[in-house]
Design a protein around this motif. Structure first.
Motif, mmCIF file in Angstrom:
data_model
loop_
_atom_site.group_PDB
_atom_site.id
_atom_site.type_symbol
_atom_site.label_atom_id
_atom_site.label_comp_id
_atom_site.label_asym_id
_atom_site.label_seq_id
_atom_site.Cartn_x
_atom_site.Cartn_y
_atom_site.Cartn_z
ATOM 1 N N SER A 79 0.531 3.048 -0.099
ATOM 2 C CA SER A 79 1.830 2.492 -0.472
ATOM 3 C C SER A 79 1.617 1.014 -0.798
ATOM 4 N N THR A 80 2.646 0.394 -1.343
ATOM 5 C CA THR A 80 2.561 -1.037 -1.630
ATOM 6 C C THR A 80 2.274 -1.809 -0.352
ATOM 7 N N GLY A 81 3.001 -1.488 0.713
ATOM 8 C CA GLY A 81 2.772 -2.143 1.999
ATOM 9 C C GLY A 81 1.365 -1.899 2.529
ATOM 10 N N ASP A 82 0.857 -0.674 2.336
ATOM 11 C CA ASP A 82 -0.521 -0.368 2.766
ATOM 12 C C ASP A 82 -1.523 -1.289 2.073
ATOM 13 N N ILE A 83 -1.337 -1.509 0.779
ATOM 14 C CA ILE A 83 -2.260 -2.375 0.038
ATOM 15 C C ILE A 83 -2.262 -3.779 0.641
ATOM 16 N N LEU A 84 -1.076 -4.301 0.919
ATOM 17 C CA LEU A 84 -0.985 -5.666 1.455
ATOM 18 C C LEU A 84 -1.638 -5.770 2.833
ATOM 19 N N ARG A 85 -1.310 -4.822 3.708
ATOM 20 C CA ARG A 85 -1.914 -4.844 5.050
ATOM 21 C C ARG A 85 -3.413 -4.591 4.975
ATOM 22 N N HIS A 86 -3.836 -3.752 4.026
ATOM 23 C CA HIS A 86 -5.263 -3.471 3.831
ATOM 24 C C HIS A 86 -6.007 -4.721 3.368
ATOM 25 N N LEU A 87 -5.430 -5.468 2.454
ATOM 26 C CA LEU A 87 -6.065 -6.715 2.011
ATOM 27 C C LEU A 87 -6.299 -7.642 3.196
ATOM 28 N N HIS A 127 -4.464 -0.438 8.626
ATOM 29 C CA HIS A 127 -3.408 -1.020 7.789
ATOM 30 C C HIS A 127 -2.040 -0.394 8.074
ATOM 31 N N GLU A 128 -1.863 0.089 9.281
ATOM 32 C CA GLU A 128 -0.604 0.733 9.647
ATOM 33 C C GLU A 128 0.556 -0.266 9.669
ATOM 34 N N SER A 129 1.756 0.267 9.616
ATOM 35 C CA SER A 129 2.942 -0.577 9.490
ATOM 36 C C SER A 129 3.196 -1.448 10.717
ATOM 37 N N SER A 130 2.528 -1.184 11.834
ATOM 38 C CA SER A 130 2.675 -2.066 13.000
ATOM 39 C C SER A 130 2.139 -3.466 12.705
ATOM 40 N N LYS A 131 1.363 -3.611 11.640
ATOM 41 C CA LYS A 131 0.842 -4.921 11.229
ATOM 42 C C LYS A 131 1.839 -5.644 10.326
ATOM 43 N N GLY A 132 2.981 -5.033 10.122
ATOM 44 C CA GLY A 132 4.050 -5.613 9.315
ATOM 45 C C GLY A 132 4.778 -4.515 8.592
ATOM 46 N N ASP A 133 6.047 -4.322 8.922
ATOM 47 C CA ASP A 133 6.783 -3.273 8.221
ATOM 48 C C ASP A 133 7.778 -3.836 7.218
#
Length: 160
Positions: free
Chosen positions: A41-49, A70-76
């Motif tokens: 997802s878009t959020g996954d890409i950001l957390r993955h970076l 890169h789970e959403s617990s790192k920022g949802d």
């Protein structure tokens, strides 16, 4: 080949600043959007970076690949993701500068376990960032959002 870690860190910092121009136009409404079920997802890409910077630092510091996820617990939402990205980048930059030019003499493992000069992994770090920035640009466009111009001009504005 990279000859100076401080110069590389300055280059990497500029690279991240250009990426953050893209990040800052991402609305919360597309964080869960992905082009297909089995894609980031878009959020996954950001957390993955962000998390990937810690993964690369782990290789440089400990000779071990360790990915924090890169789970959403790192920022949802974008208001949480941006500080996570900034914190990971700061940790990477501090780590690189602490390792200094001694890092350039080091051999580190690839993901497949082969030893290579650390500068090769440093270059992979930059390639990884650029790859995902391009992916983010595509995601933005697929959602009707004009991505920022990386160097301030569209190609049509460059003199022929």
């Amino acid at each position: 080949m990279i000859h100076n870690v401080e110069e590389f860190a300055q280059f990497l910092d500029g690279l991240r600043k250009r990426t953050m121009k893209y990040v800052k136009v991402v609305p919360n409404s597309i964080l869960e959007w992905k082009p297909a079920e089995d894609k980031f997802s878009t959020g996954d890409i950001l957390r993955h970076l962000a998390s990937s910077e810690l993964m690369f630092l782990s290789v440089f510091e400990h000779g071990k690949w360790s990915y924090p996820g890169h789970e959403s617990s790192k920022g949802d939402n974008i208001e949480e993701i941006i500080p996570y990205m900034e914190a990971c980048h700061t940790r990477l930059m501090d780590g690189l500068l602490t390792l200094g030019n001694d890092l350039l003499e080091k051999k580190v493992p690839t993901l497949h376990g082969h030893e290579v000069s650390s500068w090769r992994i440093m270059m992979a770090l930059t390639e990884h960032e650029i790859h995902h920035r391009g992916q983010l640009s595509t995601y933005l466009q697929m959602n009707g959002i004009e991505p920022p111009q990386i160097f301030g001009l569209k190609i049509e504005q460059v003199e022929r």
